[in-house]
Design a protein around this motif. Structure first.
Motif, short mmCIF file in Angstrom:
data_model
loop_
_atom_site.label_atom_id
_atom_site.label_comp_id
_atom_site.label_asym_id
_atom_site.label_seq_id
_atom_site.Cartn_x
_atom_site.Cartn_y
_atom_site.Cartn_z
N GLN A 1 0.82 -1.17 0.00
CA GLN A 1 0.00 0.00 0.00
C GLN A 1 0.88 1.25 0.00
N GLU A 2 1.97 1.21 0.66
CA GLU A 2 2.90 2.34 0.63
C GLU A 2 3.37 2.60 -0.79
N GLU A 3 3.63 1.52 -1.45
CA GLU A 3 4.11 1.65 -2.82
C GLU A 3 3.02 2.28 -3.68
N LEU A 4 1.81 1.92 -3.44
CA LEU A 4 0.69 2.45 -4.19
C LEU A 4 0.55 3.94 -3.90
N VAL A 5 0.69 4.35 -2.66
CA VAL A 5 0.61 5.76 -2.29
C VAL A 5 1.77 6.49 -2.94
N SER A 6 2.92 5.88 -2.88
CA SER A 6 4.11 6.50 -3.47
C SER A 6 3.91 6.68 -4.97
N THR A 7 3.38 5.72 -5.63
CA THR A 7 3.14 5.78 -7.08
C THR A 7 2.09 6.84 -7.36
N ALA A 8 1.05 6.89 -6.52
CA ALA A 8 0.00 7.90 -6.71
C ALA A 8 0.58 9.29 -6.55
N VAL A 9 1.47 9.46 -5.57
CA VAL A 9 2.09 10.77 -5.35
C VAL A 9 2.94 11.14 -6.55
N ARG A 10 3.73 10.14 -7.04
CA ARG A 10 4.57 10.43 -8.22
C ARG A 10 3.71 10.71 -9.43
N LEU A 11 2.63 10.00 -9.57
CA LEU A 11 1.71 10.22 -10.69
C LEU A 11 1.11 11.61 -10.61
N LYS A 12 0.74 11.99 -9.38
CA LYS A 12 0.17 13.31 -9.17
C LYS A 12 1.22 14.38 -9.52
N GLU A 13 2.47 14.17 -9.11
CA GLU A 13 3.55 15.12 -9.42
C GLU A 13 3.81 15.17 -10.92
N SER A 14 3.72 14.02 -11.57
CA SER A 14 3.91 13.96 -13.02
C SER A 14 2.80 14.72 -13.73
#
Length: 131
Positions: A1-14
């Protein structure tokens, strides 16, 4: 789930980064459009400047021709004035000569009348002596 949050954050930043790039692209396109308009105006001004320069050259040529004509007129005017002065002097000289000739003619006429009177007197004396 952390990885998913991290990916979501990176996606949001992208997405934000992509949006920033899109905004920059839009601003750059607006600048490009403004530059295009400036180029168009600059071209129009250059054409106007060239037309103005051509007209100035034409007027300069006209001015040079006018100056040449004016110089020619001045030379002709000076020549005409010199001729007029020469004719005025000739007229004055002729007038003086005419006055002198008229005075001489009057003197000659007076002498002729005196001679005629003396001739008449001599003829009368001669007639009286003959009688």
């Amino acid at each position: 789930q952390e990885e998913l949050v991290s990916t979501a954050v990176r996606l949001k930043e992208s997405v934000r980064s992509g949006q920033d790039l899109a905004d920059e692209l839009k601003a750059s396109e607006e600048v490009a459009a403004g530059l295009g308009e400036l180029r168009k105006r600059l071209t129009e001004q250059e054409e106007t400047s060239q037309a103005f320069s051509a007209r100035c050259a034409e007027l300069g040529s006209d001015l040079a021709r006018t100056a040449l004509l004016l110089a020619t007129v001045r030379v002709e005017t000076d020549s005409a004035e010199a001729k007029r002065e020469a004719l005025a002097k000739q007229l004055s000289d002729t007038s003086q000569k005419l006055e002198q000739d008229s005075a001489a003619l009057e003197k000659t006429t007076a002498q002729r009348e005196e001679l005629s009177t003396r001739t008449t007197q001599l003829e009368q004396v001669n007639i009286e002596l003959t009688n």
